[in-house]
Scaffold this active site. Sequence first.
Site, PDB file in Angstrom:
ATOM      1  N   CYS A 111      56.470  78.975  51.984  1.00 13.04           N
ATOM      2  CA  CYS A 111      57.641  79.528  52.693  1.00 13.04           C
ATOM      3  C   CYS A 111      57.312  80.758  53.531  1.00 13.04           C
ATOM      4  O   CYS A 111      58.095  81.148  54.401  1.00 13.04           O
ATOM      5  CB  CYS A 111      58.748  79.863  51.701  1.00 13.04           C
ATOM      6  SG  CYS A 111      59.296  78.449  50.750  1.00 13.04           S
ATOM      7  N   HIS A 247      63.603  85.025  55.036  1.00 14.30           N
ATOM      8  CA  HIS A 247      63.466  83.626  54.615  1.00 14.30           C
ATOM      9  C   HIS A 247      64.709  83.245  53.825  1.00 14.30           C
ATOM     10  O   HIS A 247      65.157  83.990  52.953  1.00 14.30           O
ATOM     11  CB  HIS A 247      62.204  83.471  53.760  1.00 14.30           C
ATOM     12  CG  HIS A 247      62.118  82.149  53.084  1.00 14.30           C
ATOM     13  ND1 HIS A 247      62.334  80.962  53.745  1.00 14.30           N
ATOM     14  CD2 HIS A 247      61.854  81.817  51.788  1.00 14.30           C
ATOM     15  CE1 HIS A 247      62.197  79.962  52.897  1.00 14.30           C
ATOM     16  NE2 HIS A 247      61.920  80.448  51.700  1.00 14.30           N
ATOM     17  N   ASN A 277      66.889  75.871  51.652  1.00  9.39           N
ATOM     18  CA  ASN A 277      65.559  76.449  51.856  1.00  9.39           C
ATOM     19  C   ASN A 277      64.696  75.446  52.631  1.00  9.39           C
ATOM     20  O   ASN A 277      64.326  74.400  52.091  1.00  9.39           O
ATOM     21  CB  ASN A 277      64.943  76.757  50.485  1.00  9.39           C
ATOM     22  CG  ASN A 277      63.563  77.388  50.577  1.00  9.39           C
ATOM     23  OD1 ASN A 277      62.935  77.387  51.632  1.00  9.39           O
ATOM     24  ND2 ASN A 277      63.084  77.909  49.466  1.00  9.39           N
TER      25      ASN A 277
HETATM   26  N1  COA Z   1      73.246  72.403  38.380  1.00 10.60           N
HETATM   27  C1  COA Z   1      73.773  72.788  37.194  1.00 10.60           C
HETATM   28  N2  COA Z   1      73.055  73.428  36.265  1.00 10.60           N
HETATM   29  C2  COA Z   1      71.756  73.683  36.527  1.00 10.60           C
HETATM   30  C3  COA Z   1      71.159  73.296  37.724  1.00 10.60           C
HETATM   31  C4  COA Z   1      71.959  72.627  38.672  1.00 10.60           C
HETATM   32  N3  COA Z   1      71.495  72.218  39.862  1.00 10.60           N
HETATM   33  N4  COA Z   1      69.857  73.669  37.703  1.00 10.60           N
HETATM   34  C5  COA Z   1      69.650  74.287  36.535  1.00 10.60           C
HETATM   35  N5  COA Z   1      70.796  74.293  35.827  1.00 10.60           N
HETATM   36  C6  COA Z   1      71.031  74.855  34.501  1.00 10.60           C
HETATM   37  C7  COA Z   1      69.770  75.012  33.696  1.00 10.60           C
HETATM   38  O1  COA Z   1      69.475  73.788  33.060  1.00 10.60           O
HETATM   39  C8  COA Z   1      70.156  76.106  32.720  1.00 10.60           C
HETATM   40  O2  COA Z   1      70.898  75.516  31.689  1.00 10.60           O
HETATM   41  P1  COA Z   1      70.710  75.996  30.167  1.00 10.60           P
HETATM   42  O3  COA Z   1      71.083  77.457  30.173  1.00 10.60           O
HETATM   43  O4  COA Z   1      71.646  75.124  29.429  1.00 10.60           O
HETATM   44  O5  COA Z   1      69.269  75.758  29.866  1.00 10.60           O
HETATM   45  C9  COA Z   1      71.139  76.964  33.528  1.00 10.60           C
HETATM   46  O6  COA Z   1      71.537  76.176  34.654  1.00 10.60           O
HETATM   47  C10 COA Z   1      70.560  78.289  33.999  1.00 10.60           C
HETATM   48  O7  COA Z   1      69.303  78.067  34.544  1.00 10.60           O
HETATM   49  P2  COA Z   1      68.467  79.285  35.126  1.00 10.60           P
HETATM   50  O8  COA Z   1      67.114  78.790  35.495  1.00 10.60           O
HETATM   51  O9  COA Z   1      68.585  80.441  34.218  1.00 10.60           O
HETATM   52  O10 COA Z   1      69.313  79.649  36.423  1.00 10.60           O
HETATM   53  P3  COA Z   1      69.078  80.860  37.384  1.00 10.60           P
HETATM   54  O11 COA Z   1      70.248  81.756  37.358  1.00 10.60           O
HETATM   55  O12 COA Z   1      67.727  81.475  37.199  1.00 10.60           O
HETATM   56  O13 COA Z   1      69.087  80.149  38.799  1.00 10.60           O
HETATM   57  C11 COA Z   1      67.578  79.328  40.451  1.00 10.60           C
HETATM   58  C12 COA Z   1      68.163  79.139  39.065  1.00 10.60           C
HETATM   59  C13 COA Z   1      66.543  78.251  40.688  1.00 10.60           C
HETATM   60  C14 COA Z   1      68.722  79.167  41.481  1.00 10.60           C
HETATM   61  C15 COA Z   1      66.976  80.748  40.555  1.00 10.60           C
HETATM   62  O14 COA Z   1      66.075  80.955  39.482  1.00 10.60           O
HETATM   63  C16 COA Z   1      66.253  80.945  41.828  1.00 10.60           C
HETATM   64  O15 COA Z   1      66.855  80.972  42.874  1.00 10.60           O
HETATM   65  N6  COA Z   1      64.932  81.152  41.793  1.00 10.60           N
HETATM   66  C17 COA Z   1      64.158  81.328  42.979  1.00 10.60           C
HETATM   67  C18 COA Z   1      64.006  79.992  43.624  1.00 10.60           C
HETATM   68  C19 COA Z   1      63.470  80.082  45.011  1.00 10.60           C
HETATM   69  O16 COA Z   1      64.009  80.779  45.816  1.00 10.60           O
HETATM   70  N7  COA Z   1      62.412  79.335  45.280  1.00 10.60           N
HETATM   71  C20 COA Z   1      61.834  79.221  46.547  1.00 10.60           C
HETATM   72  C21 COA Z   1      61.047  80.433  46.879  1.00 10.60           C
HETATM   73  S1  COA Z   1      60.490  80.308  48.511  1.00 10.60           S
END
Ligand code: COA
Length: 358
Positions: A111, A247, A277
């Site tokens: 990215c 980004h 993204n």
């Molecule tokens: N829909 C519903 N629930 C979802 C889900 C979805 N699409 N994806 C994950 N969950 C659930 C998980 O299973 C978890 O459930 P649990 O608590 O029962 O285990 C819960 O949601 C929380 O997951 P978590 O990983 O703690 O969520 P988060 O608040 O960290 O958000 C992201 C997840 C991926 C949105 C966040 O971590 C993020 O944005 N990370 C950076 C990603 C990124 O930008 N990547 C590219 C970089 S260039």
Amino acid sequence: MRRATITGWGKCVPPAVLTNADLETLMDTSDEWITSRSGIKERRITHVENSDMAVVAASHALASAGLTDDDIDTVIVATCTPDRVIPATATFVQEKMGLRNAACYDINAACSGFVYGLHLANSLIATQAAHRVLLIGSEKLSVLIDIEDRSTAVLFGDGAGAVVLEATEGTDGVLASNMGSDGQLARALTAPGLGSEEDVPVDEAGRVYMDGREVFRNAVVQMGSAALAAVTDAGLELEDIDLLIPHQANVRIIDATARRMDLSPEKVFMNIASYGNTSAASIPIALTEALEEGRIDPGDNVVFVAFGGGLTWAAATLAWGERVEPIGRSDAALPPTDSTAVELLTKRQKTRLRGTAE
Ligand code: COA
């Protein structure tokens, strides 16, 4: 001092729209979860190859700069989803556009690829190793989406953006840029099975894996630090910044970066709700839309900052030139499609599963 300035810009977003409601039909998720965690409402799914999107974005950028393909001496495609491992996607762009006088290659910093490319193009132009560079960020991330992994499938989309960089001796251009990476976190965001690595389990091949929390934590720290360094190195104060184009990975990461830079919301460009993204394509698409929406004025100080797999990060501060309107316009466009985004994604999933069954 000779440096690079952006003289042309363009984008290509494929027509098939994948909404959060569509994703609700494919997996156990909800519009509420996706919107509150990421800020994404919809994204685009391509029906053509990565290089086809790159060509459309590049054609608009060339027309915008008032140049023809023969004027370009270097083509850099920033991508982590190339058409093929060999040759570089940039050479497919050359095949489809002409660009007879250009050296063509790809770079992969995930990215961060577009801002890495900007740093590289500026260095080439500053040292007179290049004069007119076509820098494209283009991604077909939908091939890596596994609709059985809801934690990543909701985040990514396809698209392309491009800029033309030319030499300037004026006050405009790239004032400062930096790049960094932390290979200790190389496996926090990865897509195995598409390179030369051996013994990748077949059920892990060809799809994206992400430790979302690790990526999030690092993104917030590195995006802020890189952007602040790019401002300081340009000899500017934070109040001198007119627009931040980050980004587009997650609205919460963008908000945290803006807070770190003490920027008010109107100084931060965001279109993540529409495209998700798009990795290396996100900043040039956002830049093009910022110009189309009149968000950049002549002489503005603009900061780009990105973060991605590697883990990599990069930032750049530019002084915009006098021109915020394109010199010319191109009618380049993708061919139409009757396929819906859900159909395209489902077909891609079946193709991948067939591949892993063999
Ligand atoms: N829909 C519903 N629930 C979802 C889900 C979805 N699409 N994806 C994950 N969950 C659930 C998980 O299973 C978890 O459930 P649990 O608590 O029962 O285990 C819960 O949601 C929380 O997951 P978590 O990983 O703690 O969520 P988060 O608040 O960290 O958000 C992201 C997840 C991926 C949105 C966040 O971590 C993020 O944005 N990370 C950076 C990603 C990124 O930008 N990547 C590219 C970089 S260039």
